[in-house]
Design an enzyme around this catalytic site. Sequence first.
Site, short mmCIF file in Angstrom:
data_model
loop_
_atom_site.label_atom_id
_atom_site.label_comp_id
_atom_site.label_asym_id
_atom_site.label_seq_id
_atom_site.Cartn_x
_atom_site.Cartn_y
_atom_site.Cartn_z
N HIS A 75 0.81 -1.22 0.00
CA HIS A 75 0.00 0.00 0.00
C HIS A 75 0.85 1.27 0.00
O HIS A 75 1.90 1.34 0.61
CB HIS A 75 -0.94 0.01 1.20
CG HIS A 75 -0.23 -0.04 2.53
ND1 HIS A 75 0.25 1.09 3.17
CD2 HIS A 75 0.08 -1.08 3.34
CE1 HIS A 75 0.81 0.75 4.32
NE2 HIS A 75 0.72 -0.56 4.44
N ASP A 76 0.37 2.25 -0.73
CA ASP A 76 0.94 3.60 -0.77
C ASP A 76 2.33 3.67 -1.40
O ASP A 76 3.01 4.70 -1.27
CB ASP A 76 0.99 4.22 0.64
CG ASP A 76 -0.38 4.26 1.29
OD1 ASP A 76 -1.23 5.00 0.78
OD2 ASP A 76 -0.59 3.56 2.30
N GLY B 50 5.12 -1.03 2.74
CA GLY B 50 4.28 0.13 2.50
C GLY B 50 5.05 1.42 2.38
O GLY B 50 6.11 1.59 2.98
#
Length: 267
Positions: free
Chosen positions: A120-121, A138
């Site tokens: 994520h991200d 992440g």
Amino acid sequence: MNIHPTAVIDPEAQVHASTTVGPYAVIEKGVVIGPDCVVCPHAVVTGLTTIGARNTIGSFTNIGGPPQDLKYNNEPTRLVIGDDNQIREYVSIHRGTPGGHGVTTVGSGNLLMAYTHIAHDCVVGDHVIMANAATLGGHVEVADRVIIGGLTAVHQFVRIGEYAYIGGMSGLSKDVPPYVIMAGIRNQMRVTGINRIGLRRSGFTADDIKKLGQAYKIIFRSPELLLQEALAKTLAEIPDCEPVAKLVNFFATSKRGAVRMAGDDEE
């Protein structure tokens, strides 16, 4: 549109008419897939995921799945993928989180080999190669034309500068400067030289490569100098060279601390 009869596509998904969808693939609500893509058998594309043109989504991939974050509560976060990517079998790429960018971004022209993972991200640039089972935690940032060797793990929030070459089975807990060759795990991370072959192949001039080599010796091979002294000396002795300025700026803007430990030169 060439869609196999066993594929499952949500009526609210948007799939371009020129895209091919293979047997047992699943494309869920919120997905947008551009022209001339190939979604291979058993691939799953989910969430608010936007995919550009001419991408290949390999078998058994999971693209746009929810982030592996205990704070995530099904918020509407996104994944955006550019054009001309090869995403091979069993790759997983997760959406962003509200506490991060809210979006995971993958650029164009990348090769993501089997079992690679983008968390994520993350922000992944263009023409990046991730070899088999390379993993990004992440919020990782990977600049253009980075090569990450197989079975390499990258800690969350790490940055990898452009044209860096990461050896296989490495473990990255600090930022990796641009233009270098690096390998190792945590406190054994070592920079072993400038990525001369990669820079030549990418059209860097011989003069710029020479100046980067000079900068490498000052920054990585001058243990008597503090980092700030080494950076200042680099700019004073090698002015008016954009790649050198980018290298110095990378160190100056690193929040986690960038790898400076040198190993045996490969040059």
